[in-house]
Design a protein around this motif. Structure first.
Motif, short mmCIF file in Angstrom:
data_model
loop_
_atom_site.label_atom_id
_atom_site.label_comp_id
_atom_site.label_asym_id
_atom_site.label_seq_id
_atom_site.Cartn_x
_atom_site.Cartn_y
_atom_site.Cartn_z
N ASP A 39 38.89 45.74 39.15
CA ASP A 39 39.29 45.83 40.55
C ASP A 39 40.81 45.87 40.65
O ASP A 39 41.51 45.17 39.90
CB ASP A 39 38.77 44.62 41.33
N THR A 40 41.32 46.68 41.56
CA THR A 40 42.76 46.80 41.76
C THR A 40 43.37 45.42 42.03
O THR A 40 42.89 44.69 42.88
CB THR A 40 43.07 47.75 42.92
N GLY A 41 44.39 45.09 41.27
CA GLY A 41 45.10 43.82 41.45
C GLY A 41 44.42 42.61 40.85
O GLY A 41 44.94 41.50 40.96
N VAL B 132 48.83 46.03 36.83
CA VAL B 132 48.23 46.18 35.52
C VAL B 132 46.83 46.75 35.72
O VAL B 132 46.06 46.23 36.53
CB VAL B 132 48.16 44.83 34.78
N ASP B 133 46.52 47.82 35.01
CA ASP B 133 45.18 48.41 35.05
C ASP B 133 44.39 47.91 33.86
O ASP B 133 44.94 47.75 32.76
CB ASP B 133 45.26 49.94 35.00
N GLY B 134 43.11 47.69 34.04
CA GLY B 134 42.25 47.25 32.95
C GLY B 134 40.91 47.94 33.00
O GLY B 134 40.48 48.40 34.06
N ARG B 135 40.27 48.03 31.84
CA ARG B 135 38.94 48.63 31.79
C ARG B 135 38.17 48.10 30.59
O ARG B 135 38.76 47.64 29.61
CB ARG B 135 39.00 50.14 31.75
N LEU B 136 36.87 48.21 30.70
CA LEU B 136 35.94 47.82 29.64
C LEU B 136 35.03 49.00 29.37
O LEU B 136 34.42 49.53 30.30
CB LEU B 136 35.11 46.61 30.08
N GLY C 92 40.03 23.62 26.93
CA GLY C 92 40.98 22.87 26.11
C GLY C 92 42.35 23.50 26.15
O GLY C 92 42.86 23.86 27.21
N THR C 93 42.93 23.67 24.98
CA THR C 93 44.28 24.20 24.88
C THR C 93 44.30 25.68 24.53
O THR C 93 45.24 26.18 23.94
CB THR C 93 45.09 23.43 23.81
N GLY C 94 43.27 26.40 24.89
CA GLY C 94 43.19 27.82 24.58
C GLY C 94 44.27 28.64 25.27
O GLY C 94 44.89 28.21 26.23
N THR C 95 44.46 29.85 24.74
CA THR C 95 45.45 30.78 25.28
C THR C 95 44.74 31.93 25.97
O THR C 95 44.05 32.71 25.31
CB THR C 95 46.34 31.33 24.15
N PRO C 96 44.89 32.08 27.28
CA PRO C 96 44.25 33.21 27.97
C PRO C 96 44.85 34.53 27.50
O PRO C 96 46.07 34.67 27.39
CB PRO C 96 44.59 32.98 29.45
N LEU C 97 43.99 35.50 27.19
CA LEU C 97 44.44 36.83 26.78
C LEU C 97 44.20 37.89 27.85
O LEU C 97 44.99 38.82 27.98
CB LEU C 97 43.72 37.26 25.49
N PHE C 98 43.10 37.73 28.59
CA PHE C 98 42.76 38.75 29.58
C PHE C 98 41.84 38.16 30.65
O PHE C 98 40.98 37.34 30.35
CB PHE C 98 42.04 39.93 28.92
N HIS C 99 42.05 38.62 31.89
CA HIS C 99 41.16 38.26 33.00
C HIS C 99 41.20 39.38 34.02
O HIS C 99 42.27 39.88 34.38
CB HIS C 99 41.59 36.98 33.69
N CYS C 100 40.03 39.78 34.49
CA CYS C 100 39.93 40.67 35.65
C CYS C 100 38.53 40.58 36.24
O CYS C 100 37.64 39.97 35.65
CB CYS C 100 40.29 42.12 35.32
N THR C 101 38.38 41.19 37.41
CA THR C 101 37.07 41.25 38.05
C THR C 101 36.65 42.71 38.20
O THR C 101 37.48 43.62 38.16
CB THR C 101 37.09 40.58 39.44
N PHE C 102 35.35 42.90 38.39
CA PHE C 102 34.76 44.22 38.60
C PHE C 102 33.88 44.19 39.84
O PHE C 102 33.40 43.12 40.24
CB PHE C 102 33.86 44.62 37.41
N ASN C 103 33.62 45.34 40.41
CA ASN C 103 32.65 45.48 41.51
C ASN C 103 32.92 44.52 42.66
O ASN C 103 32.03 43.80 43.09
CB ASN C 103 31.22 45.31 41.00
N GLY C 104 34.15 44.52 43.15
CA GLY C 104 34.47 43.65 44.27
C GLY C 104 34.37 42.18 43.94
O GLY C 104 33.92 41.38 44.75
N ALA C 105 34.76 41.80 42.75
CA ALA C 105 34.76 40.43 42.25
C ALA C 105 33.36 39.86 42.01
O ALA C 105 33.19 38.65 41.88
CB ALA C 105 35.57 39.50 43.16
N LYS C 106 32.35 40.73 41.91
CA LYS C 106 31.01 40.24 41.61
C LYS C 106 30.85 39.90 40.13
O LYS C 106 30.03 39.08 39.76
CB LYS C 106 29.97 41.28 42.02
N LYS C 107 31.63 40.58 39.27
CA LYS C 107 31.61 40.33 37.83
C LYS C 107 33.01 39.99 37.36
O LYS C 107 34.00 40.47 37.92
CB LYS C 107 31.11 41.56 37.05
N THR C 108 33.09 39.18 36.32
CA THR C 108 34.36 38.74 35.77
C THR C 108 34.35 38.91 34.27
O THR C 108 33.31 38.74 33.63
CB THR C 108 34.59 37.25 36.10
N ILE C 109 35.52 39.23 33.72
CA ILE C 109 35.68 39.19 32.27
C ILE C 109 36.89 38.32 31.95
O ILE C 109 37.92 38.40 32.61
CB ILE C 109 35.82 40.59 31.65
#
Length: 165
Positions: free
Chosen positions: A131-133, A112-116, A24-41
């Motif tokens: 993942d970088t980038g 931008v660096d990110g971590r969970l 819908g009209t949500g506002t994205p706050l964060f997105h990245c991938t892990f493990n060579g794009a096998k996982k996403t947050i």
């Protein structure tokens, strides 16, 4: 209401029609991938609800949470230092999911660096580095505004949320 929101979010995430973790009209706050794009947050602010989606890129999420904005902890950038950084924390039973990002403000094209960090009680269970980038959304300010609209106030002197300083 929250149950319907989770059901709608799950349906959109499974079909892949959610843009950057939103529907819908949500506002994205964060997105990245892990493990060579096998996982996403993906984290999205949908009205008063913050939706957290973690899992395999091409199927239903391993973990989907929806929390009112007041139920998500947030540490905004304090305005000091070389890095701009912020973090948010979701809770699910005994587990915590601390998501953060940082960017070196002295380097013009710094990624931008990110971590969970997943915790159980006082113990760290896992740390995943984006993942970088792959950090394509990193802006928790809409959550800050939503928390304030809900009556919470952030005190710069104590670095905590409360009624006042």
């Amino acid at each position: 209401m929250l149950g319907k929101l989770i059901t709608a979010a799950l349906a959109l995430f499974i079909t892949g029609s959610a843009q950057a973790g939103c529907f819908g009209t949500g506002t994205p706050l964060f997105h990245c991938t892990f493990n060579g794009a096998k996982k996403t947050i993906d984290v999205c602010l949908q009205g008063e609800v913050v939706v957290y989606h973690f899992g395999s890129t091409d199927r239903a999420p391993d973990l989907l949470m929806a929390r009112r904005e007041i139920g998500v902890e947030m540490t905004p950038w304090n305005g000091i230092g070389r890095s701009i950084w912020e973090e948010i924390t979701f809770y699910n039973g005994a587990y915590s999911y601390n998501l953060s990002y940082a960017i070196d403000r002295n380097i013009e094209s710094a990624p931008v660096d990110g971590r969970l960090i997943v915790g159980e009680g006082d113990s760290e269970v896992a740390e995943l580095i984006c993942d970088t980038g792959s950090v394509t959304e990193a802006n928790f300010y809409p959550l800050f505004e939503a928390k304030e609209a809900a009556g919470q106030r952030y005190c710069q002197e104590t670095f905590s949320w409360g009624a006042g300083c």
